[in-house]
Design a protein around this motif. Structure first.
Motif, PDB file in Angstrom:
ATOM      1  N   ARG A   1       0.862  -1.182   0.000  1.00  0.00           N
ATOM      2  CA  ARG A   1       0.000   0.000   0.000  1.00  0.00           C
ATOM      3  C   ARG A   1       0.901   1.235   0.000  1.00  0.00           C
ATOM      4  NH1 ARG A   1      -4.283  -2.762   0.298  1.00  0.00           N
ATOM      5  NH2 ARG A   1      -4.907  -4.242   1.856  1.00  0.00           N
TER       6      ARG A   1
ATOM      7  N   SER B   1       1.787   4.927   0.685  1.00  0.00           N
ATOM      8  CA  SER B   1       1.432   6.028   1.588  1.00  0.00           C
ATOM      9  C   SER B   1       1.385   7.367   0.866  1.00  0.00           C
ATOM     10  CB  SER B   1       2.456   6.105   2.725  1.00  0.00           C
ATOM     11  OG  SER B   1       3.695   6.570   2.222  1.00  0.00           O
TER      12      SER B   1
ATOM     13  N   LYS C   1       4.045   9.077   0.244  1.00  0.00           N
ATOM     14  CA  LYS C   1       5.243   9.809   0.638  1.00  0.00           C
ATOM     15  C   LYS C   1       6.289   9.688  -0.463  1.00  0.00           C
ATOM     16  CE  LYS C   1       8.936   9.950   4.018  1.00  0.00           C
ATOM     17  NZ  LYS C   1       9.674   9.157   4.965  1.00  0.00           N
TER      18      LYS C   1
END
Length: 140
Positions: free
Chosen positions: A133, A135, A137
């Motif tokens: 998954r 994020s 970022k």
């Protein structure tokens, strides 16, 4: 030409997963199959510098030839390590990915996410069934 490059070994599961993650992002990298087309000594030095790691950090310590050649010895110079990589490209750890956001050895494979100039991505399932998954970022 793509602004993303992967130094790839198609026999390596992590390398295959990183390539698949890049493509999952809708990007097509320039693929350097370094086992058949090894980077030059200067390219390897530049990759280490761009990643902000010592050259030794790009070596694959799990390879038998690493032990056989005594490459763990801290007294070995970068030139000696580069000599070994030139003779045995399998010693270069993989995958190394270069993007506009940076350069990194992408182990584990999801480390590539912070280098991708897109995102966040939908979930991705690696070859072993693990779901990654994103994020969202990113470096930069």
């Amino acid at each position: 030409m793509s602004d993303i490059t992967i130094f790839h070994n198609p026999r390596c599961g992590t390398s295959r997963n990183v390539l698949a993650l890049i493509r999952h992002a809708g990007l097509e990298p320039r693929i350097v199959e370094y086992m058949s087309a090894p980077p030059s000594r200067d390219e390897i030095r530049a990759l280490a510098a761009a990643a902000g790691v010592p050259l030794r950090a790009l070596l694959r310590e799990k390879e038998a030839v690493f032990t056989e050649l005594g490459l763990a010895a801290p007294v070995l110079s970068d030139d000696a390590l580069l000599d070994a990589v030139q003779q045995h490209p399998v010693l270069l750890n993989r995958p190394i990915v270069v993007t506009p956001l940076g350069t990194a050895l992408c182990r584990p494979s999801e480390a590539v996410l912070e280098l991708l100039p897109v995102g966040p991505l939908p979930p991705f399932t690696k070859s072993d069934g693990e779901v990654v998954r994103d994020s969202g970022k990113r470096r930069g």
